[in-house]
Motif scaffolding. Structure first.
Motif, PDB file in Angstrom:
ATOM      1  N   GLN A 186       0.922  -1.226   0.056  1.00 59.84           N
ATOM      2  CA  GLN A 186       0.155  -0.068   0.069  1.00 59.84           C
ATOM      3  C   GLN A 186       0.850   1.185   0.053  1.00 59.84           C
ATOM      4  N   MET A 187       1.905   1.118   0.584  1.00 59.31           N
ATOM      5  CA  MET A 187       2.950   2.064   0.607  1.00 59.31           C
ATOM      6  C   MET A 187       3.259   2.634  -0.808  1.00 59.31           C
ATOM      7  N   ILE A 188       3.333   1.849  -1.817  1.00 56.16           N
ATOM      8  CA  ILE A 188       3.703   2.161  -2.972  1.00 56.16           C
ATOM      9  C   ILE A 188       2.874   3.682  -3.580  1.00 56.16           C
ATOM     10  N   SER A 189       1.615   3.579  -3.247  1.00 53.46           N
ATOM     11  CA  SER A 189       0.806   4.568  -3.448  1.00 53.46           C
ATOM     12  C   SER A 189       1.138   5.932  -2.712  1.00 53.46           C
ATOM     13  N   LEU A 190       2.127   5.831  -1.862  1.00 51.09           N
ATOM     14  CA  LEU A 190       2.638   7.056  -0.965  1.00 51.09           C
ATOM     15  C   LEU A 190       1.579   7.666  -0.146  1.00 51.09           C
ATOM     16  N   ALA A 191       0.535   6.886   0.041  1.00 51.85           N
ATOM     17  CA  ALA A 191      -0.483   7.410   0.984  1.00 51.85           C
ATOM     18  C   ALA A 191       0.011   7.758   2.288  1.00 51.85           C
ATOM     19  N   PRO A 192      -0.259   8.887   2.968  1.00 45.77           N
ATOM     20  CA  PRO A 192       0.164   9.355   4.236  1.00 45.77           C
ATOM     21  C   PRO A 192      -0.406   8.573   5.518  1.00 45.77           C
ATOM     22  N   ASP A 193      -1.369   7.933   5.569  1.00 46.75           N
ATOM     23  CA  ASP A 193      -2.011   7.308   6.439  1.00 46.75           C
ATOM     24  C   ASP A 193      -1.766   5.873   6.553  1.00 46.75           C
ATOM     25  N   VAL A 194      -0.849   5.258   5.635  1.00 49.61           N
ATOM     26  CA  VAL A 194      -0.523   3.845   5.817  1.00 49.61           C
ATOM     27  C   VAL A 194       0.797   3.477   6.878  1.00 49.61           C
ATOM     28  N   VAL A 195       0.632   2.571   7.633  1.00 46.08           N
ATOM     29  CA  VAL A 195       1.571   2.324   8.541  1.00 46.08           C
ATOM     30  C   VAL A 195       1.581   0.619   8.776  1.00 46.08           C
ATOM     31  N   CYS A 196       2.640   0.054   8.947  1.00 49.06           N
ATOM     32  CA  CYS A 196       2.884  -1.339   9.233  1.00 49.06           C
ATOM     33  C   CYS A 196       2.400  -1.734  10.806  1.00 49.06           C
ATOM     34  N   PRO A 197       1.601  -2.700  11.080  1.00 45.57           N
ATOM     35  CA  PRO A 197       1.149  -3.110  12.405  1.00 45.57           C
ATOM     36  C   PRO A 197       2.426  -3.486  13.387  1.00 45.57           C
ATOM     37  N   VAL A 198       2.549  -3.029  14.463  1.00 43.02           N
ATOM     38  CA  VAL A 198       3.872  -3.413  15.404  1.00 43.02           C
ATOM     39  C   VAL A 198       3.213  -4.154  16.493  1.00 43.02           C
ATOM     40  N   LYS A 199       3.479  -5.334  16.387  1.00 42.23           N
ATOM     41  CA  LYS A 199       2.986  -6.505  17.523  1.00 42.23           C
ATOM     42  C   LYS A 199       4.197  -7.041  18.302  1.00 42.23           C
ATOM     43  N   GLY A 200       4.329  -7.023  19.384  1.00 37.91           N
ATOM     44  CA  GLY A 200       5.188  -7.618  20.081  1.00 37.91           C
ATOM     45  C   GLY A 200       6.534  -6.984  20.213  1.00 37.91           C
TER      46      GLY A 200
END
Length: 457
Positions: A186-200
């Protein structure tokens, strides 16, 4: 190969190897360990019995051995005289002893492994007797056979449970990686609200956090680059507009001068008075020379204002360069009031002085006869104020900094100058990051204020 399948095969292989190694170790090591333990126990019991019968009479020895045989059958004892005559068990000792006699040969002739312990002891009468103890290792063979029969079932059960656990673990461990993969796509589109979930708190969580920081830095850099590109594009547009206006400003006087020169060459009409029109041509050339010098000064601004910056006393700089203005004020009968307090600034000394001189030139140029001109340097401000011939309205003030702009009442070049003075002032002050204000005061004066940042001495 997908990571789920790879993790499953790897984990299953590890479980298979571990279980196989453990079972093989048990098969080969347990009999040896059991034999060692069994021999150690038999040795301790034999030594204990040997200590108890030492120094006893034959009758007491027989009774002690008989009591031990009743309590335990781990070791079968035999007592021999020096001539190898069997003293215990004896045929006359009864049925129980006879039973002992039959057991020993049975053990000796069986297929099970047995071992014998021997020690020489002294009886109460001083006669040396030989005590033999025999014990069987038959349970070792039975245990090995049982383990060997159970191994296939244990191995199958371990692999089944391990395979299920490995599959579930592979599925669970790959979910976060899949989530990170989806987010990065999704980051390919350079959308500002995309984040990778951080668990653990493991390495996968650190990877997701690193990707988020990298993406945030990328967006910040792109935004800064976009703004810089806009500034460059705006600068290019301003340069193109400036060149267009410069060409227009140069074109008219050059055309006019060429017309006069042609008239003088061909002796047309009033142009026959060459001395008069040669003087006018010279005046035009002087004006264009001033204009060219102003244009050259503007071209150098961008390259040199950021160089040779220093902290200096603005009061001292002004005092060293106000002599000519004091003389001009006396000649034109202006009231030139100077109030200078100590102020230190950081910048390019030459260009800041040029900006201030341009402002003073304008003030002297547009002040009414006998009017007042004020130059005041106080804490945080440099103010230049003059009683103007004509006070500019707000529309004119907004346009006065444009290159080649002249108010309607000063369209004549002699009155209006090159039209670049305030434009140069604006460029110099902007390059130094100094804010300023140009305003009308009481409908009779114009005031230019430069706001100076505080600077320690």
């Amino acid at each position: 190969m997908k990571i789920v399948k790879k993790n499953f095969l790897l984990t299953s292989s590890i479980i298979f190897v571990v279980v196989t190694v453990v079972l093989a170790s048990l098969y080969f090591a347990m009999p040896l360990y059991y034999q060692q333990v069994k021999s150690s126990e038999a040795r301790r019991e034999f030594d204990q019995v040997a200590r108890q019968i030492k120094g006893k009479s034959r009758q007491e020895i027989g009774e002690l051995l008989t009591d031990y045989s009743k309590k335990s059958n781990q070791i079968w004892f035999t007592l021999l005289a020096k001539d190898n005559t069997i003293l215990y068990p004896s045929v006359e000792s009864g049925a129980e002893d006879s039973l002992q006699l039959t057991i020993v040969p049975t053990i000796a002739n069986s297929d099970y492994e047995s071992k014998t312990l021997t020690e020489t002891i002294a009886a109460a009468d001083g006669q040396e007797l030989t005590l033999n103890g025999e014990y069987s290792l038959q349970p070792v063979s039975d245990a090995s056979r049982i383990l060997l029969n159970l191994y296939p079932f244990v191995l199958l059960l371990s692999l089944s449970l391990g395979g299920i656990a490995a599959y579930l673990y592979s599925r669970a461990s790959s979910q976060r990686i899949k989530a990170i993969s989806r987010s990065t796509r999704q980051m390919i589109s350079l959308a500002p609200d995309v984040v990778c979930p951080v668990k653990g708190r493991d390495e996968i969580a650190e990877l997701a956090d690193d990707i988020n920081r990298l993406y945030a830095n990328l967006l910040t850099s792109m935004e800064a680059l976009r703004q810089e590109n806009e500034k460059v594009a705006e600068s290019e547009r301003e340069k193109a507009e400036f060149l267009r206006m410069t060409s227009h400003e140069l074109k008219t006087p050059i055309t006019s001068m060429m017309g006069m020169v042609d008239g003088m060459i061909y002796g047309v009409g009033e142009f026959k008075d060459r001395d008069r029109y040669l003087q006018k041509c010279r005046e035009i050339l002087e004006e264009q020379s001033d204009l060219v010098q102003s244009i050259l000064a503007i071209s150098k601004l961008e390259m040199q204002t950021e160089k040779e910056q220093e902290v200096f006393s603005l009061k001292q700089l002004l005092e060293e360069n106000l002599g000519s203005y004091r003389i001009l004020a006396d000649v034109r009968h202006y009231h030139f009031q100077v109030e200078l307090a100590e102020a230190r600034v950081k910048g390019n000394r030459t260009y800041l002085l040029k900006a201030i001189k341009n402002l003073l030139d304008n003030a002297f140029h547009y002040t009414v006869a006998g009017g007042q001109i004020v130059l005041r340097l106080e804490s945080g401000q440099l103010i230049i104020e003059n009683e103007a011939e004509r006070v500019l309205d707000q529309t004119q003030i907004q346009q006065i900094f444009q290159p080649f702009y002249r108010p309607d009442y000063s369209r004549n070049r002699k009155d209006g100058g090159t039209g670049l003075g305030l434009f140069i002032v604006q460029q110099i002050l902007d390059k130094h990051g100094l804010s300023y204000l140009f305003e009308a005061v009481d409908l009779k004066a114009m005031r230019f204020t430069i706001f100076l940042p505080s600077m320690e001495s």
